[in-house]
Design a protein around this motif. Structure first.
Motif, short mmCIF file in Angstrom:
data_model
loop_
_atom_site.label_atom_id
_atom_site.label_comp_id
_atom_site.label_asym_id
_atom_site.label_seq_id
_atom_site.Cartn_x
_atom_site.Cartn_y
_atom_site.Cartn_z
N VAL A 134 6.38 10.36 -10.91
CA VAL A 134 7.14 9.37 -11.67
C VAL A 134 6.37 8.89 -12.89
CG1 VAL A 134 7.87 6.94 -11.56
CG2 VAL A 134 8.67 8.54 -9.85
N GLN A 135 5.09 8.60 -12.70
CA GLN A 135 4.30 8.11 -13.82
C GLN A 135 4.13 9.19 -14.89
OE1 GLN A 135 1.03 6.48 -11.45
NE2 GLN A 135 1.67 4.43 -12.08
N ARG B 102 0.81 -1.22 0.00
CA ARG B 102 0.00 0.00 0.00
C ARG B 102 0.85 1.28 0.00
NH1 ARG B 102 -1.63 -2.49 4.61
NH2 ARG B 102 -1.50 -0.59 5.83
N ILE B 103 2.15 1.15 -0.10
CA ILE B 103 3.06 2.27 0.13
C ILE B 103 2.82 3.48 -0.78
CG2 ILE B 103 4.89 1.38 -1.35
CD1 ILE B 103 6.87 2.40 0.77
N TYR C 99 2.49 8.88 -2.48
CA TYR C 99 1.44 8.93 -3.51
C TYR C 99 1.80 10.03 -4.53
CZ TYR C 99 -3.13 9.75 -5.66
OH TYR C 99 -4.16 9.93 -6.55
N LEU C 100 2.22 11.19 -4.03
CA LEU C 100 2.67 12.27 -4.92
C LEU C 100 3.87 11.83 -5.75
CD1 LEU C 100 2.45 15.52 -2.77
CD2 LEU C 100 1.50 15.18 -5.04
N GLU D 166 -2.40 6.41 2.67
CA GLU D 166 -1.92 5.22 3.36
C GLU D 166 -0.61 5.55 4.05
OE1 GLU D 166 -3.18 2.23 3.80
OE2 GLU D 166 -4.94 2.46 2.54
N LYS D 167 -0.48 5.14 5.30
CA LYS D 167 0.76 5.37 6.02
C LYS D 167 0.97 4.26 7.02
CE LYS D 167 -0.99 8.54 9.46
NZ LYS D 167 -0.65 9.73 10.17
N ASP D 168 2.24 4.00 7.30
CA ASP D 168 2.60 2.98 8.27
C ASP D 168 2.17 3.47 9.65
OD1 ASP D 168 3.63 0.58 9.06
OD2 ASP D 168 5.65 0.94 8.32
#
Length: 195
Positions: free
Chosen positions: A186-187, A161-162, A180-181, A167-169
Motif C-alpha cells: 500500500v505504501q 501492532r496489526i 505487514y506485506l 506480529e500476530k494475534d
C-alpha cells in the motif's frame, strides 16, 4: 501441536514405523502432511517476498487502471467471494496492476487463513467507516477496496501492532507477515490501509 495440527516429522516416523497401518489412517496422515507441507511452503514464500521487498523494494509500473477491472480480476480469481455485481462505476486509478491485485488477493486469503468462511469484497469510493488504525496516506480521490469477513475478528489490544512484522494475534496460525506485506504494498502504491 497447540493448534491441534499434526507435525510433519512425527507423522513421517509413524508411517515408517507401522507398515501394516490401515489405509484410511495412512490417507489421513498423508493428507495432514501435505497440508502442513503447503503451509510451510507458504510461510517460506512469504518470508522470501518480505526479504526481497525490504532489500530491493518493489518494481512498480504505474498505469491508469479502471477500478472496476481490478475488482473483476479479484472476483475472477475468487469465485466464491461475496460481491455486488451491480457495483458503481469506479474512476481510474494510477497504480501498478500486479501489486494492487496481489494486495487485494492477499487480504482475501488472509481473511480465510484466519477463520473466515464468508469473505466479501466491496469496491467503492471513499472510506465508509471511521478507521481505528490507518497506515499510509490516502490520495485525494481514492478508490476503496473493502475486504470484510465473518471470521473471529481482531482483538482491540492487538490493533496497534496489526501492520508490524511478525506480529500476530494469539489465536492466529500465520507468520505475522501478511498484513505487514499489505502495508508495504500500500505504501509503495501511495495509498493507505485501514481497519
Amino acid at each position: 501441536d497447540a493448534d491441534g495440527r499434526w507435525s510433519l516429522t512425527p507423522l513421517a516416523d509413524l508411517l515408517r514405523s507401522d507398515p501394516k497401518m490401515e489405509e484410511s489412517m495412512r490417507a489421513e496422515i498423508l493428507g495432514a502432511m501435505v497440508l502442513d507441507g503447503s503451509r510451510l511452503e507458504e510461510m517460506i514464500d512469504q518470508m522470501l517476498v518480505v526479504a526481497r521487498i525490504e532489500n530491493r523494494g518493489l518494481n512498480l509500473e504505474f498505469t491508469a487502471l479502471p477500478g472496476n477491472e481490478v475488482c473483476a480480476a479479484v472476483v475472477a480469481r475468487h469465485p466464491d467471494l461475496d460481491h455486488d455485481p451491480h457495483r458503481q462505476e469506479l474512476p481510474t486509478a494510477l497504480a501498478d496492476r500486479i501489486t494492487l491485485t496481489q494486495l487485494i488477493h492477499s487480504l482475501v486469503d488472509n481473511a480465510r487463513t484466519h477463520g473466515a468462511s464468508k469473505v466479501a469484497l466491496r469496491c467503492t469510493t471513499g472510506v465508509p467507516f471511521v478507521p481505528q488504525i490507518e497506515v499510509g496516506n490516502a490520495p485525494p480521490h481514492p478508490i476503496t477496496f473493502i475486504v470484510s469477513d465473518d471470521g473471529p475478528g481482531i482483538s482491540p489490544e492487538f490493533l496497534p501492532r496489526i501492520f508490524e512484522k511478525f506480529e500476530k494475534d494469539s489465536f492466529s496460525s500465520g507468520t505475522g507477515l501478511g498484513l505487514y506485506l499489505a502495508r508495504m504494498m500500500v505504501q509503495a502504491l501511495g495509498g493507505s490501509i485501514s481497519v
